[in-house]
Design a protein around this motif. Structure first.
Motif, short mmCIF file in Angstrom:
data_model
loop_
_atom_site.label_atom_id
_atom_site.label_comp_id
_atom_site.label_asym_id
_atom_site.label_seq_id
_atom_site.Cartn_x
_atom_site.Cartn_y
_atom_site.Cartn_z
N LEU A 198 -19.27 12.87 -6.54
CA LEU A 198 -18.79 11.80 -5.66
C LEU A 198 -19.76 10.62 -5.72
O LEU A 198 -20.82 10.63 -5.08
N PRO A 199 -19.42 9.58 -6.50
CA PRO A 199 -20.24 8.37 -6.49
C PRO A 199 -20.14 7.65 -5.15
O PRO A 199 -19.08 7.71 -4.49
N PRO A 200 -21.19 6.98 -4.71
CA PRO A 200 -21.13 6.29 -3.41
C PRO A 200 -19.99 5.28 -3.33
O PRO A 200 -19.38 5.11 -2.27
N GLY A 201 -19.70 4.61 -4.42
CA GLY A 201 -18.63 3.61 -4.39
C GLY A 201 -17.24 4.19 -4.32
O GLY A 201 -16.26 3.44 -4.20
N ASN A 202 -17.10 5.52 -4.38
CA ASN A 202 -15.79 6.15 -4.35
C ASN A 202 -15.42 6.69 -2.97
O ASN A 202 -14.46 7.43 -2.82
N ILE A 203 -16.18 6.32 -1.94
CA ILE A 203 -15.86 6.72 -0.57
C ILE A 203 -15.09 5.58 0.10
O ILE A 203 -15.47 4.41 -0.01
N LYS A 204 -14.03 5.92 0.78
CA LYS A 204 -13.22 4.91 1.45
C LYS A 204 -12.65 5.49 2.73
O LYS A 204 -12.69 6.70 2.96
N LEU A 205 -12.12 4.61 3.57
CA LEU A 205 -11.45 5.02 4.80
C LEU A 205 -9.95 4.90 4.60
O LEU A 205 -9.46 3.97 3.95
N ARG A 206 -9.24 5.83 5.21
CA ARG A 206 -7.77 5.79 5.19
C ARG A 206 -7.29 5.89 6.63
O ARG A 206 -7.56 6.88 7.31
N PHE A 207 -6.61 4.87 7.09
CA PHE A 207 -6.10 4.86 8.46
C PHE A 207 -4.67 4.35 8.44
O PHE A 207 -4.16 3.90 7.40
N PHE A 208 -4.03 4.41 9.61
CA PHE A 208 -2.59 4.15 9.67
C PHE A 208 -2.30 3.12 10.73
O PHE A 208 -2.73 3.24 11.89
N VAL A 209 -1.58 2.08 10.32
CA VAL A 209 -1.28 0.93 11.17
C VAL A 209 0.20 0.94 11.50
O VAL A 209 1.04 1.01 10.59
N PRO A 210 0.57 0.87 12.78
CA PRO A 210 2.00 0.81 13.14
C PRO A 210 2.67 -0.41 12.52
O PRO A 210 2.04 -1.45 12.28
N GLU A 211 3.95 -0.26 12.26
CA GLU A 211 4.70 -1.33 11.61
C GLU A 211 4.63 -2.63 12.38
O GLU A 211 4.54 -3.71 11.79
N ALA A 212 4.65 -2.55 13.70
CA ALA A 212 4.63 -3.76 14.51
C ALA A 212 3.32 -4.51 14.40
O ALA A 212 3.26 -5.72 14.70
N GLU A 213 2.24 -3.83 14.00
CA GLU A 213 0.93 -4.47 13.93
C GLU A 213 0.52 -4.79 12.49
O GLU A 213 -0.61 -5.23 12.26
N LEU A 214 1.39 -4.53 11.54
CA LEU A 214 1.03 -4.71 10.14
C LEU A 214 0.73 -6.17 9.80
O LEU A 214 -0.10 -6.45 8.93
N SER A 215 1.38 -7.10 10.50
CA SER A 215 1.17 -8.51 10.19
C SER A 215 -0.24 -8.97 10.53
O SER A 215 -0.68 -10.02 10.06
N GLY A 216 -0.96 -8.20 11.31
CA GLY A 216 -2.32 -8.60 11.69
C GLY A 216 -3.38 -8.13 10.74
O GLY A 216 -4.58 -8.26 11.06
N ILE A 217 -3.00 -7.56 9.61
CA ILE A 217 -3.99 -7.06 8.66
C ILE A 217 -3.61 -7.51 7.27
O ILE A 217 -2.43 -7.67 6.94
N ARG A 218 -4.61 -7.75 6.41
CA ARG A 218 -4.36 -8.24 5.05
C ARG A 218 -5.47 -7.76 4.13
O ARG A 218 -6.54 -7.32 4.57
N LEU A 219 -5.20 -7.82 2.86
CA LEU A 219 -6.17 -7.39 1.86
C LEU A 219 -7.43 -8.26 1.94
O LEU A 219 -7.36 -9.46 2.11
N GLY A 220 -8.57 -7.59 1.80
CA GLY A 220 -9.85 -8.29 1.84
C GLY A 220 -10.37 -8.54 3.24
O GLY A 220 -11.48 -9.07 3.39
N GLN A 221 -9.61 -8.18 4.25
CA GLN A 221 -10.03 -8.43 5.63
C GLN A 221 -11.18 -7.49 6.01
O GLN A 221 -11.20 -6.32 5.66
#
Length: 328
Positions: free
Chosen positions: A233-256
């Motif tokens: 497991l390289p350090p750069g291969n760790i990430k978070l996975r979470f779940f955003v409700p459909e109604a709140e999806l507009s408040g998140i974007r790539l690179g945020q």
């Protein structure tokens, strides 16, 4: 139910209490999104099958890029490599032999034979001259002169033969033979390189720096071809996975940039959104939030800063804070 002004004071009070109770029971979205840490493991395997000869690491060891990890039994590969090396040497020797004349001793033998033939030719020439003088004096017949001339021509032909043989002995092989020899050398060299490559595949090194997460085989066990021996497991291969409700999806974007918390992690982690799923799904059962249960959500992945990656472990629950409106 309506709280009329004409209702008695007691009724109006009960009505107001009921309205407040209903308002208090209304579900409000939680302040965080639930998720967990995920590791993109690098499974290190050998493309060849064999017995695990040595294992240089253990689980939880930290290794640098290029560090030795394990080695398979390479007895058959080593023998095949040595055989190919011997074949290459033989082909190279044959090529060198064809590119030069015959050995010096062989040429010396031909020179000696040529010298003998030249002496015989000189004797035959003198005999012809003597027979011609005797014929002029009437002491011999013409047939004897013809015999001496025949022997002189045979001696001259022998000299020509040996002279040509010496020239041939000093020449290399014909062009076609040399070309075939060079092709044999190239083929033997290619076979040797292939077997050396096969031998290298029995030894595996760390493709990247990281932590050995798990080891699947022990020395002495047979490893099938392509079967991972360990997970890195390289350090750069760790990430978070979470779940955003459909109604709140507009408040998140790539690179945020977002903040995340986990038990025992101390200060909040700074993560950056790297992936937003293009298809909705139901909240997975691993997320135990009552507010998000049985709701359509979008999976989002975010990668922590390199300095924060070491604080995370795959499978660890995390809470990602909702961004404040207007934040980048």
């Amino acid at each position: 139910m309506f709280c009329r002004a004409s209702a008695p004071p007691v009724a109006r009070g009960l009505c107001a209490a009921a309205v407040l109770a209903l308002a208090a029971c209304s579900p409000e979205p939680p302040a965080t999104w639930s998720g967990y840490a995920v590791g993109d493991f690098v499974y290190v395997a050998a493309p060849l099958a064999g017995t695990l000869e040595s294992l240089e690491v253990r689980a939880s060891d930290t290794v640098a890029r290029g560090a030795p990890l394990f080695e398979l039994d390479a007895a058959s590969e080593t023998a095949a490599r040595d055989e190919a090396a011997a074949r290459l040497q033989a082909a190279q020797a044959q090529q060198a032999n064809l590119e030069k004349g015959r050995r010096a001793d062989e040429q010396a033998v031909i020179r000696a034979q040529l010298a003998q033939a030249q002496v015989a030719l000189a004797l035959a020439q003198r005999e012809v001259e003597r027979q011609q003088r005797l014929l002029a004096q009437g002491f011999v017949s013409l047939a004897q002169v013809d015999d001496a001339s025949t022997r002189q021509r045979a001696a001259a032909a022998r000299v020509d033969e040996l002279s040509a043989a010496l020239r041939v002995a000093q020449l290399p092989a014909r062009g076609d033979e040399q070309q075939a020899s060079r092709a044999n050398v190239a083929a033997a060299g290619g076979a040797l390189r292939l077997l050396e490559r096969q031998l290298e595949k029995t030894r595996r090194f760390a493709p990247a720096a990281g932590v050995v997460n798990d080891v699947f085989f022990r020395p002495g066990e047979f490893v099938p071809a392509g079967q991972p021996v360990l997970a890195l497991l390289p350090p750069g291969n760790i990430k978070l996975r979470f779940f955003v409700p459909e109604a709140e999806l507009s408040g998140i974007r790539l690179g945020q940039s977002l903040a995340a918390r986990c038990d025992g992690c101390g200060a909040p982690l700074q993560v950056r959104v790297s992936h937003i799923a293009g298809q909705a799904e139901y909240t997975p059962p691993v997320i135990y939030s009552n507010a998000q249960r049985a709701r359509l959500v979008f999976m989002v992945e975010a990668r922590p800063e390199p300095a924060d990656a070491a604080r995370l472990h795959p499978g660890q629950p995390v809470d990602v804070e909702r961004p404040v409106a207007g934040t980048p």
